[in-house]
Scaffold this active site. Structure first.
Site, PDB file in Angstrom:
ATOM      1  N   GLU A  49      49.367  39.675  45.787  1.00 14.04           N
ATOM      2  CA  GLU A  49      50.544  40.507  46.020  1.00 14.04           C
ATOM      3  C   GLU A  49      50.810  41.286  44.744  1.00 14.04           C
ATOM      4  O   GLU A  49      50.983  40.697  43.682  1.00 14.04           O
ATOM      5  CB  GLU A  49      51.776  39.659  46.321  1.00 14.04           C
ATOM      6  N   ASP A  60      64.600  40.284  45.216  1.00 12.59           N
ATOM      7  CA  ASP A  60      63.870  39.621  44.136  1.00 12.59           C
ATOM      8  C   ASP A  60      64.812  38.776  43.288  1.00 12.59           C
ATOM      9  O   ASP A  60      65.965  39.133  43.066  1.00 12.59           O
ATOM     10  CB  ASP A  60      63.185  40.648  43.233  1.00 12.59           C
TER      11      ASP A  60
END
Length: 179
Positions: A49, A60
């Protein structure tokens, strides 16, 4: 069948587990990206990723947010990451998956973004701010280009929704473990 689907099918057949590490593209500079990706591939990564730094990363945590801030401070842009991935793709054989948000994609232009991802050799996209109800903004273009949209479910997702989301994908389902 793209690289993600192939590798996941092989893992399922062999009964092995996937190892999919995450790195923020541009954290430490884009000049080290090839070294980091090839290191992870040699270390046994199933796929990688690649986070795309974004100024407002709502999904996040603090560690990834700080990595994104460092990458942005280094001048990392979506176009620069695409160009770097295109350079290194011939020596990387595992799937590469972008983890990004819809705002940079819409600013880039969804069709142009998908076209450039396909040219660079990106295999999939994780888009945490794209609900399944809105995925027609990009999923049909991505599917046509052979780029898998990796869909997300949470621990609190109702079973009916999980089944609906799981029924759409071909690669893997991303389970978000933090609410």
């Amino acid at each position: 069948m793209n690289r993600i689907e192939k590798v996941m099918t092989n893992l399922q057949t062999s009964g092995e587990k996937a190892f999919i590490p995450y790195i923020m593209a541009g954290d430490g500079g884009l000049d080290v990206l090839a070294e980091r990706i090839t290191f992870l591939e040699k270390a046994g990564a199933t796929a990688i990723e690649l986070g795309i730094p974004f100024s407002d990363p709502v999904a996040d945590g603090p560690v990834i947010q700080k990595a994104g801030i460092r990458a942005l401070a280094n001048g990392t842009t979506l176009r620069a990451v695409l160009n770097k991935v295109a350079e290194i793709r011939p020596i990387v054989h595992i799937p590469l998956i972008f983890m990004t948000y819809m705002n940079p994609i819409m600013a880039y232009g969804a069709a142009s973004f998908i076209e450039d991802c396909a040219k660079a050799g990106i295999d999939g996209l994780i888009l945490p701010d794209l609900p399944i109800e809105e995925e027609d903004l990009i999923a049909p273009i991505a599917e046509k280009a052979g780029i898998e949209i990796i869909r997300l479910v949470t621990l609190t997702s109702p079973l009916e929704r999980i089944e609906k989301i799981a029924g759409k994908g071909k690669g893997f389902l991303y389970a978000v473990t933090v609410t």
